[in-house]
Write an enzyme that holds these catalytic residues in place. Structure first.
Site: not given
Ligand SMILES: C[C@](O)(C(=O)O)[C@H](CC(=O)O)C(=O)O
Ligand SMILES: [Mg+2]
Length: 297
Positions: A48, A62, A89, A91, A116, A118, A126, A161, A191, A213
């Site tokens: 991943y 993030d 990811d 986004d 993915h 979202e 996040c 997502r 999520e 996740n």
């Molecule tokens: C899955 C996720 O989108 C990621 O970027 O890895 C994050 C993981 C995290 O910040 O713990 C998310 O769940 O938003």
């Molecule tokens: Mg992410």
């Protein structure tokens, strides 16, 4: 040598077969190409590529600061060195539907097996933090439709997502999961699910595979592989797990060297030089070089 021996097409075929198998696929998050090689050596099903990790590695939170080019570069670097399928990811898709289309094509070109997108608003955050928001379902469906239409390789997996549970509740997350599957998503990523019951509800709502996740310190109970399998989850990601482990070990090591004046007491906790060389396939480079060097006309 240390490059992938499987083509992107082969990796995508393996991923598709795995998703259809009913078996739970395990995709730990690689924090760099080298850690992707560890994941492969330990026999996992895929890697991943986490947006949170790519951001953190750059010293950034993030919150949608990374660019498509940075993410695609990292995806390509990882895909080059592993035979495992990768899922990246993407986004919110890096913009409007037209941008989403370009995102899909660049990430297809990077050699990963899927991505993915979202339904958060921009700037995203996040999915396990409070205060996030989502776009309306129609806008999110346009993102997914654009992704599906832009894909050139039909085996490339488009995952949708939904972050709706934390904002509007479980019923809305279910409605959106259905709408995104109807728009052509191959995989649904609900999520911030709280527990196995939440996954069961998503499982009952859609026919396509679903993703769990299992990120730490968030809103989800850390469910075991057997529990996830028993509720019909097809793919589990451990997105930031390896980075958290590595950073903790690095920090502890730094503190020890500062306190003790030497790394002597840490040596047993380190990956041995021999093991690193083995992972990198040093010997195969030597053999390759020798075969070229010895070549005679
Ligand atoms: C899955 C996720 O989108 C990621 O970027 O890895 C994050 C993981 C995290 O910040 O713990 C998310 O769940 O938003
Ligand atoms: Mg992410």
């Amino acid at each position: 040598m240390s490059h992938a021996t499987r083509s992107a097409a082969e990796k995508r075929a393996v991923f598709r077969t795995g998703l259809a198998s009913g078996r739970l696929l395990r995709f730990p998050g690689a924090f760099n190409p080298l850690s992707a090689k560890l994941i492969q050596r330990r026999g996992y099903d895929g890697v991943y590529l986490s947006g949170a990790v790519i951001s953190a590695e750059l010293g950034l939170p993030d919150i949608g600061l990374t660019t498509l080019t940075e993410v695609a570069d990292r995806a390509r670097q990882v895909a080059r060195v592993t035979d495992l399928p990768g899922i990246v990811d993407a986004d919110t898709g890096f913009g409007e539907p037209m941008n989403v289309a370009r995102t899909v094509q660049l990430l297809e070109d990077s050699g990963v097996a899927g991505l993915h997108i979202e339904d958060q608003v921009n700037p995203k955050r996040c999915g396990h933090l409070d205060g996030k928001d989502v776009v309306d379902t129609a806008t999110a469906v346009r993102r997914i439709s654009a992704a599906v239409a832009a894909r050139r390789d039909p085996s490339f997996v488009i995952a949708a997502r939904t972050d709706a549970k934390a904002v509007h509740g479980m019923a809305e997350a279910i409605t959106r999961a259905k709408a995104y599957a109807d728009a052509g998503a191959d995989l649904i990523f609900p999520e911030a699910m709280a527990d196995a019951k939440d996954f069961e509800a998503i499982r009952a709502a859609v026919d396509v595979p679903i993703l769990a996740n299992m990120t730490e310190f968030g809103k989800s109970e850390l469910l075991s592989v057997s529990t996830l399998e028993s509720v019909g989850v097809n793919l589990v990601i451990y997105p930031v797990t390896l980075l958290r482990l590595a950073m903790h070990a690095a920090d502890t090591g730094l503190a020890t060297i500062a306190a003790e004046g030497t790394q002597e007491s840490l040596v047993d906790a380190m990956q041995h030089r021999r093991d690193l060389y083995d992972l990198l396939g040093y010997e195969s480079y030597r053999a390759f070089d020798e075969s070229v060097f010895d070549f005679r006309l």
